[in-house]
Design a protein around this motif. Sequence first.
Motif, mmCIF file in Angstrom:
data_model
loop_
_atom_site.group_PDB
_atom_site.id
_atom_site.type_symbol
_atom_site.label_atom_id
_atom_site.label_comp_id
_atom_site.label_asym_id
_atom_site.label_seq_id
_atom_site.Cartn_x
_atom_site.Cartn_y
_atom_site.Cartn_z
ATOM 1 N N ALA A 23 -4.557 -2.894 5.459
ATOM 2 C CA ALA A 23 -5.230 -1.760 6.075
ATOM 3 C C ALA A 23 -5.379 -1.999 7.570
ATOM 4 C CB ALA A 23 -6.591 -1.547 5.425
ATOM 5 N N ASP A 42 -8.838 -1.274 -1.203
ATOM 6 C CA ASP A 42 -7.803 -1.411 -0.196
ATOM 7 C C ASP A 42 -7.501 -2.885 0.021
ATOM 8 O OD1 ASP A 42 -5.882 -0.591 1.633
ATOM 9 O OD2 ASP A 42 -7.262 0.701 2.751
ATOM 10 N N ARG A 94 -2.972 3.609 -1.073
ATOM 11 C CA ARG A 94 -3.720 2.943 -2.124
ATOM 12 C C ARG A 94 -3.091 1.577 -2.403
ATOM 13 N NH1 ARG A 94 -8.350 4.235 -2.296
ATOM 14 N NH2 ARG A 94 -8.567 3.512 -4.455
ATOM 15 N N ARG A 134 0.850 -1.179 0.000
ATOM 16 C CA ARG A 134 0.000 0.000 0.000
ATOM 17 C C ARG A 134 0.890 1.235 0.000
ATOM 18 N NH1 ARG A 134 -2.299 0.437 4.647
ATOM 19 N NH2 ARG A 134 -4.288 1.416 4.067
#
Length: 287
Positions: free
Chosen positions: A74, A32, A13, A5
């Motif tokens: 995430a 995500d 992102r 990410r």
Amino acid sequence: MRFLRLGSLSEERPHVLDDRGRLFDLSPVTGDIDGAFLSGDGVARARAALAAGELPAVDDPADGTGLRVGAPIARPMAVLCIGQNYAAHAAESGSAPPEVPILFFKHPNTVVGPYDEVAIPRGAERVDWEVELGVVIGRRASYLDSAEQALSHVAGYVLADDVSERAFQKEQSGGQWSKGKCAPTFNPVGPWFVPADEVGDPQALRLRSWVNGEPRQDSSTADMIFGVGEIVRHLSQYLTLEPGDLVITGTPEGVAISGRFPFLAAGDVVEMEIDGLGRQRNDVRSA
């Protein structure tokens, strides 16, 4: 295939690196790399999109020289941690090897990127490093019957540093460890999330750490007291693991609590790596 990410804090992102190290935007597949992505067969969908040429190529090298590299998953709903899971580490901590997995928790806001700074909290004088194999849950897990079944609920693996403040953990704890584990930035994760089927045997990975370029830890996950499958099976008897949850599985010997090395101070640099899961580098500063 390695998932990561990229972007500023809270604006990361999803991206993927192919087996040639080329970087692609994963946005056509998912918003995500999170529990919904993992439980929705996201790894297979990403592979199919990559093979079909449906993902836009990205020029950034994803090594910290361009866009910031965030944690590769995430913010998890739960970060579950296993204590003293290597016999030599238990010994250097002054404890006998545990007979069952020891569970404690870290606050989800401890999770930061693999190159982010680690902040020493106010009043802390005994901050320690811990290289650990992180397990990312891919399917809801409850009352699993075997270690083999438990491994089918693992989406993949990450490199994690279970940063700890030992006085908070041991002397100000009231009998629990989490006070010494939960300061913001106390869990650098990444750089990559690697699917389980590309890691192979999670009990055959070398893991190492350095402080200011000097070796500290050098061991193998083969030395775990409780393997990944047994940890996930055992936890599932007491709680329900959700997709996207992070389980970190203990650290080998070579940490500061052993008395062989000084604790961390502002200006130090901590580096660590696990075979196939990449390397991280974190500057230590005062909060």
